[in-house]
Design a protein around this motif. Structure first.
Motif, PDB file in Angstrom:
ATOM      1  N   GLN A   4       0.969  -0.948  -0.118  1.00  0.00           N
ATOM      2  CA  GLN A   4      -0.249  -0.382   0.206  1.00  0.00           C
ATOM      3  C   GLN A   4       0.716   1.121  -0.068  1.00  0.00           C
ATOM      4  O   GLN A   4       0.957   2.473  -0.785  1.00  0.00           O
ATOM      5  CB  GLN A   4      -0.868  -0.103   1.576  1.00  0.00           C
ATOM      6  CG  GLN A   4      -1.911  -1.199   1.062  1.00  0.00           C
ATOM      7  CD  GLN A   4      -2.998  -0.910  -0.304  1.00  0.00           C
ATOM      8  OE1 GLN A   4      -3.804   0.870  -0.350  1.00  0.00           O
ATOM      9  NE2 GLN A   4      -3.392  -1.974  -0.468  1.00  0.00           N
ATOM     10  N   ARG A   7       2.360   1.844  -3.629  1.00  0.00           N
ATOM     11  CA  ARG A   7       1.209   2.172  -4.340  1.00  0.00           C
ATOM     12  C   ARG A   7       1.017   3.923  -4.282  1.00  0.00           C
ATOM     13  O   ARG A   7       1.027   4.290  -6.034  1.00  0.00           O
ATOM     14  CB  ARG A   7       0.006   1.259  -3.863  1.00  0.00           C
ATOM     15  CG  ARG A   7      -0.150  -0.249  -4.740  1.00  0.00           C
ATOM     16  CD  ARG A   7      -1.697  -0.821  -4.200  1.00  0.00           C
ATOM     17  NE  ARG A   7      -0.971  -1.984  -5.439  1.00  0.00           N
ATOM     18  CZ  ARG A   7      -2.217  -2.720  -4.880  1.00  0.00           C
ATOM     19  NH1 ARG A   7      -3.272  -2.580  -3.358  1.00  0.00           N
ATOM     20  NH2 ARG A   7      -2.125  -4.387  -5.433  1.00  0.00           N
ATOM     21  N   GLN A   8       1.722   3.818  -2.872  1.00  0.00           N
ATOM     22  CA  GLN A   8       1.321   5.861  -2.979  1.00  0.00           C
ATOM     23  C   GLN A   8       2.526   6.223  -3.654  1.00  0.00           C
ATOM     24  O   GLN A   8       2.507   7.848  -4.003  1.00  0.00           O
ATOM     25  CB  GLN A   8       1.496   5.920  -2.316  1.00  0.00           C
ATOM     26  CG  GLN A   8      -0.065   5.539  -0.864  1.00  0.00           C
ATOM     27  CD  GLN A   8      -0.091   6.067   0.575  1.00  0.00           C
ATOM     28  OE1 GLN A   8       1.031   7.122   0.713  1.00  0.00           O
ATOM     29  NE2 GLN A   8      -0.880   5.801   1.102  1.00  0.00           N
ATOM     30  N   TYR A  10       3.471   5.043  -7.189  1.00  0.00           N
ATOM     31  CA  TYR A  10       3.611   5.238  -8.296  1.00  0.00           C
ATOM     32  C   TYR A  10       3.285   6.067  -9.033  1.00  0.00           C
ATOM     33  O   TYR A  10       2.356   7.307  -9.077  1.00  0.00           O
ATOM     34  CB  TYR A  10       2.153   4.227  -8.750  1.00  0.00           C
ATOM     35  CG  TYR A  10       2.628   2.223  -8.343  1.00  0.00           C
ATOM     36  CD1 TYR A  10       3.723   2.253  -7.930  1.00  0.00           C
ATOM     37  CD2 TYR A  10       1.207   1.765  -8.535  1.00  0.00           C
ATOM     38  CE1 TYR A  10       3.705   0.853  -7.077  1.00  0.00           C
ATOM     39  CE2 TYR A  10       1.625   0.409  -8.163  1.00  0.00           C
ATOM     40  CZ  TYR A  10       2.143  -0.042  -6.853  1.00  0.00           C
ATOM     41  OH  TYR A  10       2.303  -1.451  -7.130  1.00  0.00           O
ATOM     42  N   GLY A  13      -0.229   7.094 -10.736  1.00  0.00           N
ATOM     43  CA  GLY A  13      -1.937   6.877  -9.336  1.00  0.00           C
ATOM     44  C   GLY A  13      -2.549   5.658  -9.400  1.00  0.00           C
ATOM     45  O   GLY A  13      -1.881   4.119  -9.317  1.00  0.00           O
ATOM     46  N   ASP A  14      -3.949   5.419  -9.472  1.00  0.00           N
ATOM     47  CA  ASP A  14      -4.434   4.616  -8.611  1.00  0.00           C
ATOM     48  C   ASP A  14      -5.069   3.527 -10.577  1.00  0.00           C
ATOM     49  O   ASP A  14      -5.620   2.386  -9.873  1.00  0.00           O
ATOM     50  CB  ASP A  14      -5.019   4.762  -7.759  1.00  0.00           C
ATOM     51  CG  ASP A  14      -6.667   5.428  -9.171  1.00  0.00           C
ATOM     52  OD1 ASP A  14      -5.937   6.160  -9.803  1.00  0.00           O
ATOM     53  OD2 ASP A  14      -7.383   5.640  -7.925  1.00  0.00           O
ATOM     54  N   SER A  15      -3.949   3.697 -11.089  1.00  0.00           N
ATOM     55  CA  SER A  15      -4.406   2.945 -12.478  1.00  0.00           C
ATOM     56  C   SER A  15      -3.220   2.216 -13.159  1.00  0.00           C
ATOM     57  O   SER A  15      -3.571   1.185 -14.288  1.00  0.00           O
ATOM     58  CB  SER A  15      -4.551   4.127 -13.886  1.00  0.00           C
ATOM     59  OG  SER A  15      -2.891   4.797 -13.690  1.00  0.00           O
ATOM     60  N   TYR A  16      -2.981   0.846 -12.012  1.00  0.00           N
ATOM     61  CA  TYR A  16      -1.978   0.408 -12.432  1.00  0.00           C
ATOM     62  C   TYR A  16      -3.086  -1.060 -12.300  1.00  0.00           C
ATOM     63  O   TYR A  16      -4.387  -1.236 -12.000  1.00  0.00           O
ATOM     64  CB  TYR A  16      -1.696  -0.474 -11.072  1.00  0.00           C
ATOM     65  CG  TYR A  16      -1.974  -0.166  -9.839  1.00  0.00           C
ATOM     66  CD1 TYR A  16      -3.208  -1.181  -8.948  1.00  0.00           C
ATOM     67  CD2 TYR A  16      -2.200   0.687  -8.550  1.00  0.00           C
ATOM     68  CE1 TYR A  16      -3.397  -1.558  -7.806  1.00  0.00           C
ATOM     69  CE2 TYR A  16      -2.912   1.226  -7.639  1.00  0.00           C
ATOM     70  CZ  TYR A  16      -3.450  -0.087  -7.084  1.00  0.00           C
ATOM     71  OH  TYR A  16      -4.338  -0.637  -6.188  1.00  0.00           O
ATOM     72  N   GLU A  58       0.772  -3.993 -12.745  1.00  0.00           N
ATOM     73  CA  GLU A  58       1.587  -4.278 -10.941  1.00  0.00           C
ATOM     74  C   GLU A  58       2.015  -5.521 -10.838  1.00  0.00           C
ATOM     75  O   GLU A  58       1.691  -6.629 -10.567  1.00  0.00           O
ATOM     76  CB  GLU A  58       0.504  -3.979 -10.011  1.00  0.00           C
ATOM     77  CG  GLU A  58       1.375  -4.314  -8.580  1.00  0.00           C
ATOM     78  CD  GLU A  58       0.444  -3.758  -7.533  1.00  0.00           C
ATOM     79  OE1 GLU A  58       0.431  -3.011  -6.920  1.00  0.00           O
ATOM     80  OE2 GLU A  58      -0.230  -4.561  -7.534  1.00  0.00           O
TER      81      GLU A  58
END
Length: 214
Positions: A4, A7-8, A10, A13-16, A58
């Protein structure tokens, strides 16, 4: 850091895209009439195709279609360097002393969702042995590092001029041969062909039932 927390960081962003989002090669595929390649259902679960941005995957490792200086460039090479954070990735690449055609070298993934990048230098023009060497060496590198998931872009089919359809044949034959070794098969969970262009997607969809029949 935890997943987690990573992931911050990346850049995408949250489009992994996670491995769970990419199904293995379809069980509905059928062998073409007249095809004499033996069924390979045991290894079909190791293969996937994905159309989209390889920098959002990912997984353990993505492959970069690099130049011999590992200096970053256009196409997928540029996308990967920008996605990882060009400054940090370039600093590591500069420490590696370049890479010969058909060979590969591995770096960290930095701000990519992928943990590592395997940089492969593809041939300029149609040179099947060197193209096959890229894919085999990348898979051997993955195995040696005890990593289990990898995604390949289409190496050498852009400005390096390798015909797309012919390259797909070389790639699928090489990967199938590698997976037919039981030790290799046990060492990997998924090999993903990350295809950006529609013409590459069609080339792989047409050929996958031929090389990986059910």
């Amino acid at each position: 850091m935890s997943l987690q927390e990573k992931r911050q960081e990346y850049k995408c962003g949250d489009s992994y895209v996670t491995l769970a989002d990419i199904p293995p090669w379809s069980k509905s595929a059928r062998t073409r009439e007249g095809q004499d390649i033996s069924p390979t259902s045991a290894i079909n679960e190791k293969i996937s195709i994905f159309q989209g941005d390889i920098t959002k995957l990912e997984i353990d490792a993505i492959v970069n279609a690099a130049n011999a200086r590992l200096a970053g460039g256009g196409g997928v090479d540029g996308f990967i360097h920008r996605g990882a954070g060009a400054v940090d990735l370039q600093a590591e690449c500069q420490s590696l002393g370049g890479c010969e055609t058909g060979q590969c070298k591995m770096t960290g993934g930095y701000r990519l969702p992928a943990k590592y990048i395997i940089h492969c230098v593809g041939p300029i023009g149609e040179k099947p042995e060197l193209l096959a060497s890229c894919y085999k060496n990348a898979l051997d590198t993955l195995k040696a590092a005890k990593l289990r998931t990898i995604a390949f872009p289409c190496i050498s089919t852009g400005v390096y001029g390798y015909p797309n359809d012919n390259a797909a044949d070389v790639v699928l034959k090489t990967v199938k041969t590698w997976l037919e070794d039981s030790a290799n098969q046990a060492a990997v969970d998924r090999i993903i062909f990350a295809l950006f262009l529609d013409r590459d997607l069609e080339a792989y969809k047409e050929r996958l039932p031929r090389y990986f029949p059910q």
